[in-house]
Design a protein around this motif. Structure first.
Motif, PDB file in Angstrom:
ATOM      1  N   UNK A   1     -15.812   3.594  -4.962  1.00  0.00           N
ATOM      2  CA  UNK A   1     -16.678   2.631  -5.637  1.00  0.00           C
ATOM      3  C   UNK A   1     -15.971   1.957  -6.800  1.00  0.00           C
ATOM      4  N   UNK A   2     -16.635   0.980  -7.409  1.00  0.00           N
ATOM      5  CA  UNK A   2     -16.040   0.221  -8.514  1.00  0.00           C
ATOM      6  C   UNK A   2     -15.637   1.139  -9.669  1.00  0.00           C
ATOM      7  N   UNK A   3     -14.559   0.760 -10.328  1.00  0.00           N
ATOM      8  CA  UNK A   3     -14.071   1.515 -11.491  1.00  0.00           C
ATOM      9  C   UNK A   3     -13.639   0.549 -12.574  1.00  0.00           C
ATOM     10  N   UNK A   4     -13.805   0.997 -13.800  1.00  0.00           N
ATOM     11  CA  UNK A   4     -13.294   0.263 -14.943  1.00  0.00           C
ATOM     12  C   UNK A   4     -11.848   0.689 -15.179  1.00  0.00           C
ATOM     13  N   UNK A   5     -11.112  -0.146 -15.905  1.00  0.00           N
ATOM     14  CA  UNK A   5      -9.703   0.138 -16.184  1.00  0.00           C
ATOM     15  C   UNK A   5      -9.547   1.515 -16.815  1.00  0.00           C
ATOM     16  N   UNK A   6     -10.373   1.803 -17.819  1.00  0.00           N
ATOM     17  CA  UNK A   6     -10.254   3.081 -18.532  1.00  0.00           C
ATOM     18  C   UNK A   6     -10.545   4.271 -17.610  1.00  0.00           C
TER      19      UNK A   6
ATOM     20  N   UNK B   1      -4.964  -9.648  -2.496  1.00  0.00           N
ATOM     21  CA  UNK B   1      -6.267  -9.654  -1.846  1.00  0.00           C
ATOM     22  C   UNK B   1      -6.833  -8.297  -1.504  1.00  0.00           C
ATOM     23  N   UNK B   2      -6.346  -7.239  -2.158  1.00  0.00           N
ATOM     24  CA  UNK B   2      -6.845  -5.896  -1.875  1.00  0.00           C
ATOM     25  C   UNK B   2      -7.864  -5.413  -2.900  1.00  0.00           C
ATOM     26  N   UNK B   3      -7.849  -6.028  -4.078  1.00  0.00           N
ATOM     27  CA  UNK B   3      -8.750  -5.626  -5.164  1.00  0.00           C
ATOM     28  C   UNK B   3      -9.364  -6.881  -5.777  1.00  0.00           C
ATOM     29  N   UNK B   4     -10.618  -6.765  -6.130  1.00  0.00           N
ATOM     30  CA  UNK B   4     -11.318  -7.831  -6.845  1.00  0.00           C
ATOM     31  C   UNK B   4     -11.575  -7.364  -8.265  1.00  0.00           C
ATOM     32  N   UNK B   5     -11.287  -8.242  -9.203  1.00  0.00           N
ATOM     33  CA  UNK B   5     -11.529  -7.977 -10.626  1.00  0.00           C
ATOM     34  C   UNK B   5     -12.745  -8.795 -11.042  1.00  0.00           C
TER      35      UNK B   5
ATOM     36  N   UNK C   1       0.817  -1.213   0.000  1.00  0.00           N
ATOM     37  CA  UNK C   1       0.000   0.000   0.000  1.00  0.00           C
ATOM     38  C   UNK C   1       0.849   1.260   0.000  1.00  0.00           C
ATOM     39  N   UNK C   2       2.164   1.116   0.036  1.00  0.00           N
ATOM     40  CA  UNK C   2       3.041   2.272   0.029  1.00  0.00           C
ATOM     41  C   UNK C   2       3.515   2.649  -1.369  1.00  0.00           C
ATOM     42  N   UNK C   3       3.188   1.834  -2.317  1.00  0.00           N
ATOM     43  CA  UNK C   3       3.556   2.082  -3.704  1.00  0.00           C
ATOM     44  C   UNK C   3       2.795   3.296  -4.233  1.00  0.00           C
ATOM     45  N   UNK C   4       3.490   4.106  -5.001  1.00  0.00           N
ATOM     46  CA  UNK C   4       2.913   5.341  -5.553  1.00  0.00           C
ATOM     47  C   UNK C   4       1.563   5.117  -6.241  1.00  0.00           C
ATOM     48  N   UNK C   5       1.507   4.155  -7.137  1.00  0.00           N
ATOM     49  CA  UNK C   5       0.282   3.942  -7.898  1.00  0.00           C
ATOM     50  C   UNK C   5      -0.753   3.179  -7.092  1.00  0.00           C
ATOM     51  N   UNK C   6      -0.312   2.251  -6.240  1.00  0.00           N
ATOM     52  CA  UNK C   6      -1.266   1.462  -5.439  1.00  0.00           C
ATOM     53  C   UNK C   6      -2.097   2.364  -4.541  1.00  0.00           C
ATOM     54  N   UNK C   7      -1.464   3.317  -3.905  1.00  0.00           N
ATOM     55  CA  UNK C   7      -2.199   4.238  -3.028  1.00  0.00           C
ATOM     56  C   UNK C   7      -3.254   4.982  -3.837  1.00  0.00           C
ATOM     57  N   UNK C   8      -2.857   5.500  -4.981  1.00  0.00           N
ATOM     58  CA  UNK C   8      -3.788   6.293  -5.784  1.00  0.00           C
ATOM     59  C   UNK C   8      -4.937   5.434  -6.319  1.00  0.00           C
ATOM     60  N   UNK C   9      -4.635   4.196  -6.719  1.00  0.00           N
ATOM     61  CA  UNK C   9      -5.693   3.287  -7.192  1.00  0.00           C
ATOM     62  C   UNK C   9      -6.658   2.991  -6.052  1.00  0.00           C
TER      63      UNK C   9
ATOM     64  N   UNK D   1     -20.100 -10.790 -18.431  1.00  0.00           N
ATOM     65  CA  UNK D   1     -20.247 -11.439 -19.743  1.00  0.00           C
ATOM     66  C   UNK D   1     -21.067 -10.595 -20.713  1.00  0.00           C
ATOM     67  N   UNK D   2     -20.438  -9.554 -21.200  1.00  0.00           N
ATOM     68  CA  UNK D   2     -21.076  -8.653 -22.165  1.00  0.00           C
ATOM     69  C   UNK D   2     -20.185  -8.563 -23.390  1.00  0.00           C
ATOM     70  N   UNK D   3     -20.702  -8.005 -24.434  1.00  0.00           N
ATOM     71  CA  UNK D   3     -19.904  -7.773 -25.634  1.00  0.00           C
ATOM     72  C   UNK D   3     -19.891  -6.281 -25.901  1.00  0.00           C
ATOM     73  N   UNK D   4     -18.746  -5.626 -25.834  1.00  0.00           N
ATOM     74  CA  UNK D   4     -17.462  -6.170 -25.395  1.00  0.00           C
ATOM     75  C   UNK D   4     -17.469  -6.423 -23.889  1.00  0.00           C
ATOM     76  N   UNK D   5     -16.553  -7.290 -23.403  1.00  0.00           N
ATOM     77  CA  UNK D   5     -16.528  -7.598 -21.972  1.00  0.00           C
ATOM     78  C   UNK D   5     -16.308  -6.339 -21.137  1.00  0.00           C
ATOM     79  N   UNK D   6     -17.014  -6.263 -20.038  1.00  0.00           N
ATOM     80  CA  UNK D   6     -16.843  -5.150 -19.100  1.00  0.00           C
ATOM     81  C   UNK D   6     -16.128  -5.703 -17.875  1.00  0.00           C
ATOM     82  N   UNK D   7     -15.072  -5.015 -17.462  1.00  0.00           N
ATOM     83  CA  UNK D   7     -14.288  -5.428 -16.304  1.00  0.00           C
ATOM     84  C   UNK D   7     -14.308  -4.291 -15.290  1.00  0.00           C
ATOM     85  N   UNK D   8     -14.619  -4.627 -14.040  1.00  0.00           N
ATOM     86  CA  UNK D   8     -14.610  -3.635 -12.971  1.00  0.00           C
ATOM     87  C   UNK D   8     -13.684  -4.093 -11.852  1.00  0.00           C
ATOM     88  N   UNK D   9     -13.094  -3.106 -11.207  1.00  0.00           N
ATOM     89  CA  UNK D   9     -12.225  -3.356 -10.069  1.00  0.00           C
ATOM     90  C   UNK D   9     -12.857  -2.732  -8.839  1.00  0.00           C
ATOM     91  N   UNK D  10     -12.836  -3.471  -7.731  1.00  0.00           N
ATOM     92  CA  UNK D  10     -13.366  -2.978  -6.467  1.00  0.00           C
ATOM     93  C   UNK D  10     -12.408  -3.358  -5.344  1.00  0.00           C
TER      94      UNK D  10
END
Length: 119
Positions: A36-41, A66-70, A21-29, A74-83
């Motif tokens: 709330x949930x976010x898509x990659x984009x 174990x900090x984020x769930x992907x 959790x001390x990583x520059x990008x991990x904290x910001x993510x 099942x949609x076209x195109x596939x939708x991926x969310x991170x929480x």
């Protein structure tokens, strides 16, 4: 030891966990996912300066630990969310406090760096 316990030899050290959790990008993510949930984009747009590769590696690392769930829908195109996972949600308040502290004191830190470098 029950079947759900991790043998002591396989446990992460405190340093390893703090590095997650001390990583520059991990904290910001994690701060973004605290809202709330976010898509990659969405994460990519919100994180100025992150490369697609670095964001992908960061998300993969957070998921592995174990900090984020992907979730892939099942949609076209596939939708991926991170929480955030339930135990990662406990980090939300401290991470927001740390981010607020950094924003409040960034000018003082820059000033201290300049003074140190001049001396």
């Amino acid at each position: 030891m029950d079947s759900g316990e991790v043998p002591p030899a396989e446990m992460c050290s405190l340093r390893e966990v703090l590095d997650l959790v001390g990583d520059k990008w991990a904290i910001r993510v994690l701060v973004l996912l605290g809202d709330g949930p976010r898509r990659f984009s969405e994460l990519e747009r919100a994180l100025a300066g992150v490369s697609r590769r670095m964001l992908s590696l960061t998300l993969r690392g957070l998921e592995r630990n174990g900090l984020v769930t992907r979730t892939v829908y099942p949609e076209v195109p596939p939708r991926v969310e991170y929480t955030m996972t339930p135990h990662a949600i406990e980090l939300d308040e401290p991470l927001h406090a740390l981010s607020a502290w950094a924003a409040k004191h960034r000018a003082k830190v820059a000033e201290a760096r300049r003074a140190f470098d001049v001396a």
